[in-house]
Motif scaffolding. Structure first.
Motif, PDB file in Angstrom:
ATOM      1  N   ILE A   1     -12.509  15.240   4.104  1.00 29.51           N
ATOM      2  CA  ILE A   1     -13.045  13.924   4.461  1.00 29.51           C
ATOM      3  C   ILE A   1     -12.673  12.912   3.381  1.00 29.51           C
ATOM      4  CG2 ILE A   1     -15.155  12.601   4.837  1.00 29.51           C
ATOM      5  CD1 ILE A   1     -16.431  15.110   5.956  1.00 29.51           C
ATOM      6  N   THR A   2     -12.198  11.743   3.806  1.00 31.06           N
ATOM      7  CA  THR A   2     -11.831  10.691   2.866  1.00 31.06           C
ATOM      8  C   THR A   2     -13.073  10.210   2.117  1.00 31.06           C
ATOM      9  OG1 THR A   2     -10.090   9.993   4.364  1.00 31.06           O
ATOM     10  CG2 THR A   2     -10.719   8.449   2.655  1.00 31.06           C
ATOM     11  N   SER A   3     -12.969  10.049   0.801  1.00 30.07           N
ATOM     12  CA  SER A   3     -14.101   9.638  -0.013  1.00 30.07           C
ATOM     13  C   SER A   3     -14.332   8.133   0.113  1.00 30.07           C
ATOM     14  CB  SER A   3     -13.833   9.981  -1.475  1.00 30.07           C
ATOM     15  OG  SER A   3     -12.806   9.147  -1.987  1.00 30.07           O
ATOM     16  N   PRO A   4     -15.559   7.666  -0.230  1.00 26.84           N
ATOM     17  CA  PRO A   4     -15.833   6.218  -0.198  1.00 26.84           C
ATOM     18  C   PRO A   4     -14.866   5.439  -1.083  1.00 26.84           C
ATOM     19  CG  PRO A   4     -17.870   7.457  -0.375  1.00 26.84           C
ATOM     20  CD  PRO A   4     -16.766   8.453  -0.534  1.00 26.84           C
ATOM     21  N   HIS A   5     -14.483   6.023  -2.232  1.00 29.98           N
ATOM     22  CA  HIS A   5     -13.538   5.359  -3.138  1.00 29.98           C
ATOM     23  C   HIS A   5     -12.191   5.172  -2.456  1.00 29.98           C
ATOM     24  CE1 HIS A   5     -11.315   4.300  -6.745  1.00 29.98           C
ATOM     25  NE2 HIS A   5     -10.447   5.256  -6.441  1.00 29.98           N
ATOM     26  N   GLU A   6     -11.736   6.203  -1.744  1.00 32.60           N
ATOM     27  CA  GLU A   6     -10.452   6.116  -1.036  1.00 32.60           C
ATOM     28  C   GLU A   6     -10.506   5.072   0.064  1.00 32.60           C
ATOM     29  OE1 GLU A   6      -8.230  10.394  -1.232  1.00 32.60           O
ATOM     30  OE2 GLU A   6     -10.104  10.342  -0.113  1.00 32.60           O
ATOM     31  N   LEU A   7     -11.638   5.004   0.751  1.00 34.42           N
ATOM     32  CA  LEU A   7     -11.780   4.014   1.819  1.00 34.42           C
ATOM     33  C   LEU A   7     -11.768   2.599   1.251  1.00 34.42           C
ATOM     34  CD1 LEU A   7     -14.479   5.708   4.086  1.00 34.42           C
ATOM     35  CD2 LEU A   7     -12.065   5.350   4.625  1.00 34.42           C
ATOM     36  N   GLN A   8     -12.418   2.421   0.101  1.00 33.74           N
ATOM     37  CA  GLN A   8     -12.435   1.113  -0.552  1.00 33.74           C
ATOM     38  C   GLN A   8     -11.029   0.731  -1.002  1.00 33.74           C
ATOM     39  OE1 GLN A   8     -14.724   0.881  -4.201  1.00 33.74           O
ATOM     40  NE2 GLN A   8     -15.149  -1.282  -3.909  1.00 33.74           N
ATOM     41  N   SER A   9     -10.293   1.696  -1.535  1.00 32.21           N
ATOM     42  CA  SER A   9      -8.919   1.456  -1.957  1.00 32.21           C
ATOM     43  C   SER A   9      -8.053   1.089  -0.767  1.00 32.21           C
ATOM     44  CB  SER A   9      -8.361   2.709  -2.646  1.00 32.21           C
ATOM     45  OG  SER A   9      -7.000   2.548  -2.958  1.00 32.21           O
ATOM     46  N   LEU A  10      -8.281   1.763   0.353  1.00 31.63           N
ATOM     47  CA  LEU A  10      -7.521   1.473   1.576  1.00 31.63           C
ATOM     48  C   LEU A  10      -7.770   0.055   2.045  1.00 31.63           C
ATOM     49  CD1 LEU A  10      -5.835   2.235   4.069  1.00 31.63           C
ATOM     50  CD2 LEU A  10      -7.902   3.226   5.074  1.00 31.63           C
ATOM     51  N   GLU A  11      -9.027  -0.365   2.023  1.00 32.55           N
ATOM     52  CA  GLU A  11      -9.357  -1.713   2.464  1.00 32.55           C
ATOM     53  C   GLU A  11      -8.671  -2.764   1.593  1.00 32.55           C
ATOM     54  OE1 GLU A  11     -10.937  -2.619   5.180  1.00 32.55           O
ATOM     55  OE2 GLU A  11     -11.104  -0.501   5.700  1.00 32.55           O
ATOM     56  N   LYS A  12      -8.602  -2.512   0.292  1.00 31.41           N
ATOM     57  CA  LYS A  12      -7.929  -3.446  -0.612  1.00 31.41           C
ATOM     58  C   LYS A  12      -6.447  -3.528  -0.295  1.00 31.41           C
ATOM     59  CE  LYS A  12     -11.062  -3.039  -4.583  1.00 31.41           C
ATOM     60  NZ  LYS A  12     -11.188  -2.590  -6.003  1.00 31.41           N
ATOM     61  N   LYS A  13      -5.829  -2.379  -0.023  1.00 33.27           N
ATOM     62  CA  LYS A  13      -4.400  -2.353   0.277  1.00 33.27           C
ATOM     63  C   LYS A  13      -4.102  -3.054   1.598  1.00 33.27           C
ATOM     64  CE  LYS A  13      -3.042   1.734  -2.353  1.00 33.27           C
ATOM     65  NZ  LYS A  13      -2.435   3.071  -2.311  1.00 33.27           N
ATOM     66  N   LEU A  14      -5.002  -2.936   2.549  1.00 31.41           N
ATOM     67  CA  LEU A  14      -4.786  -3.558   3.857  1.00 31.41           C
ATOM     68  C   LEU A  14      -4.875  -5.079   3.781  1.00 31.41           C
ATOM     69  CD1 LEU A  14      -6.639  -1.081   6.246  1.00 31.41           C
ATOM     70  CD2 LEU A  14      -4.180  -1.341   5.872  1.00 31.41           C
ATOM     71  N   LYS A  15      -5.460  -5.575   2.693  1.00 29.31           N
ATOM     72  CA  LYS A  15      -5.510  -7.023   2.490  1.00 29.31           C
ATOM     73  C   LYS A  15      -4.222  -7.529   1.846  1.00 29.31           C
ATOM     74  CE  LYS A  15     -10.560  -7.196   2.035  1.00 29.31           C
ATOM     75  NZ  LYS A  15     -11.691  -7.462   1.107  1.00 29.31           N
ATOM     76  N   ARG A  16      -3.363  -6.583   1.455  1.00 28.18           N
ATOM     77  CA  ARG A  16      -2.114  -6.945   0.795  1.00 28.18           C
ATOM     78  C   ARG A  16      -0.908  -6.557   1.648  1.00 28.18           C
ATOM     79  NH1 ARG A  16      -5.041  -5.074  -3.916  1.00 28.18           N
ATOM     80  NH2 ARG A  16      -3.994  -3.063  -3.812  1.00 28.18           N
ATOM     81  N   ILE A  17      -1.017  -6.739   2.952  1.00 25.27           N
ATOM     82  CA  ILE A  17       0.115  -6.483   3.850  1.00 25.27           C
ATOM     83  C   ILE A  17       0.994  -7.734   3.900  1.00 25.27           C
ATOM     84  CG2 ILE A  17       0.835  -6.030   6.222  1.00 25.27           C
ATOM     85  CD1 ILE A  17      -1.704  -4.418   6.613  1.00 25.27           C
ATOM     86  N   THR A  18       2.274  -7.555   3.615  1.00 24.61           N
ATOM     87  CA  THR A  18       3.228  -8.656   3.669  1.00 24.61           C
ATOM     88  C   THR A  18       4.131  -8.470   4.881  1.00 24.61           C
ATOM     89  OG1 THR A  18       3.232  -8.815   1.243  1.00 24.61           O
ATOM     90  CG2 THR A  18       5.039  -9.900   2.424  1.00 24.61           C
ATOM     91  N   PHE A  19       4.108  -9.451   5.771  1.00 30.25           N
ATOM     92  CA  PHE A  19       4.916  -9.409   6.986  1.00 30.25           C
ATOM     93  C   PHE A  19       6.208 -10.173   6.727  1.00 30.25           C
ATOM     94  CE2 PHE A  19       5.256 -10.844  11.666  1.00 30.25           C
ATOM     95  CZ  PHE A  19       5.992  -9.715  11.988  1.00 30.25           C
ATOM     96  N   ILE A  20       7.327  -9.477   6.812  1.00 31.88           N
ATOM     97  CA  ILE A  20       8.620 -10.061   6.431  1.00 31.88           C
ATOM     98  C   ILE A  20       9.518 -10.237   7.654  1.00 31.88           C
ATOM     99  CG2 ILE A  20      10.699  -9.712   5.043  1.00 31.88           C
ATOM    100  CD1 ILE A  20       8.911  -8.091   3.100  1.00 31.88           C
ATOM    101  N   GLN A  21       9.886 -11.491   7.929  1.00 28.28           N
ATOM    102  CA  GLN A  21      10.723 -11.804   9.086  1.00 28.28           C
ATOM    103  C   GLN A  21      12.041 -12.481   8.716  1.00 28.28           C
ATOM    104  OE1 GLN A  21       7.389 -13.943  11.211  1.00 28.28           O
ATOM    105  NE2 GLN A  21       8.111 -12.667  12.919  1.00 28.28           N
ATOM    106  N   GLN A  22      12.216 -12.772   7.421  1.00 25.29           N
ATOM    107  CA  GLN A  22      13.458 -13.395   6.976  1.00 25.29           C
ATOM    108  C   GLN A  22      13.746 -12.989   5.532  1.00 25.29           C
ATOM    109  OE1 GLN A  22      13.020 -17.661   7.136  1.00 25.29           O
ATOM    110  NE2 GLN A  22      10.929 -17.596   6.374  1.00 25.29           N
ATOM    111  N   THR A  23      14.980 -13.174   5.100  1.00 27.56           N
ATOM    112  CA  THR A  23      15.372 -12.764   3.750  1.00 27.56           C
ATOM    113  C   THR A  23      15.033 -13.851   2.742  1.00 27.56           C
ATOM    114  OG1 THR A  23      17.609 -13.579   4.197  1.00 27.56           O
ATOM    115  CG2 THR A  23      17.206 -11.223   4.533  1.00 27.56           C
ATOM    116  N   ASP A  24      13.740 -14.109   2.596  1.00 25.83           N
ATOM    117  CA  ASP A  24      13.260 -15.129   1.673  1.00 25.83           C
ATOM    118  C   ASP A  24      12.766 -14.467   0.386  1.00 25.83           C
ATOM    119  OD1 ASP A  24      11.016 -13.880   2.578  1.00 25.83           O
ATOM    120  OD2 ASP A  24      10.158 -15.636   3.573  1.00 25.83           O
ATOM    121  N   GLN A  25      11.991 -15.198  -0.400  1.00 24.58           N
ATOM    122  CA  GLN A  25      11.492 -14.664  -1.673  1.00 24.58           C
ATOM    123  C   GLN A  25      10.639 -13.419  -1.480  1.00 24.58           C
ATOM    124  OE1 GLN A  25       8.809 -17.195  -3.904  1.00 24.58           O
ATOM    125  NE2 GLN A  25       9.400 -16.293  -5.856  1.00 24.58           N
TER     126      GLN A  25
END
Length: 251
Positions: free
Chosen positions: A6-30
């Protein structure tokens, strides 16, 4: 699988933080070039490719790559293809690429984009070794079973919808729910790999390491420890089973 997965509360918290840092890339920009720099600096990354289940018979739409701290969704359809800098990273031995059903993904990338993937760590292979069977299991199912997660934690409206193009991520625009789903798949795939390798397959190896690491510190005789720390000392070597084989199994 047992409750230890079972995923620990710490892992779930870490997952939530990472999901806030999703970068959607549609062009070759910075953001595209910064993403490549981040990926290049990693020892390993998690790679999800959609659609890829039918290999060369699919039309590549998105490549998702999760690093230690960030997740990037490359919209290959909008980009117009896989350009040389990203292709070079996918073809290099490093960073290692954690994937599931890599035989399907590699078939797609080879026949559609002439890419020869290298440095692959397949979570399906690890799962089969850990379970000691070769039963069919998608990435989504492997994550749900290993972390004892309810289906509601790993889904989005489009996955269960009537539109095939939305289900396989070829329709545009991609919704926030789809991006979150893809990001979660990539991040949890990396955790799945770690849990299978370090929590099961290499469990006995870790136990040997723990025992070996304590061989000097358990001895209160400092003079004897000093003697046993000579360059040719084999103190603690008896803790190591050089004939070690995997013997743990997932129920």
């Amino acid at each position: 699988m047992s409750s230890e997965y079972i995923t620990s509360p710490h892992e779930l918290q870490s997952l939530e933080k990472k999901l806030k840092r999703i970068t959607f890339i549609q062009q070759t920009d910075q953001s595209y070039h910064l993403a490549l720099d981040d990926i290049r600096d990693q020892a390993e990354v998690s790679v999800v490719v959609e659609p890829s289940f039918y290999g060369r018979h699919c039309k590549l739409s998105v490549i998702v790559i999760a690093t230690a701290n960030n997740t990037y969704v490359f919209d290959v359809k909008a980009l117009g293809g896989i350009f040389k800098p990203l292709a070079a990273l996918l073809e290099s031995e490093y960073p290692r690429k954690i994937m599931h059903y890599s035989h399907r993904i590699c078939d797609l990338l080879f026949h559609k984009d002439k890419l020869q993937m290298n440095g692959i760590c397949d979570t399906f292979v690890a799962l089969c070794v850990a379970r000691q069977d070769r039963k069919y299991c998608t990435l989504r199912d492997a994550i749900l079973q290993t972390f004892n997660m309810p289906l509601s934690e790993l889904t989005c409206d489009e996955i269960n919808g009537d539109s095939e193009s939305a289900r396989n991520f070829t329709a545009r625009p991609l919704s926030k729910g789809q991006l979150q789903y893809l990001g979660k798949l990539a991040v949890l795939q990396q955790k799945l790999h770690d849990r299978l390798i370090y929590g099961n397959i290499n469990l006995e190896l870790q136990q040997m390491s723990v025992k070996f690491s304590g061989e000097f510190k358990k001895n209160n005789n400092s003079a004897l420890v000093a003697l046993n720390m000579n360059p040719c000392s084999k103190t603690g070597f008896d803790c190591i089973d050089q004939n070690y084989k995997i013997s743990t199994k997932i129920d």
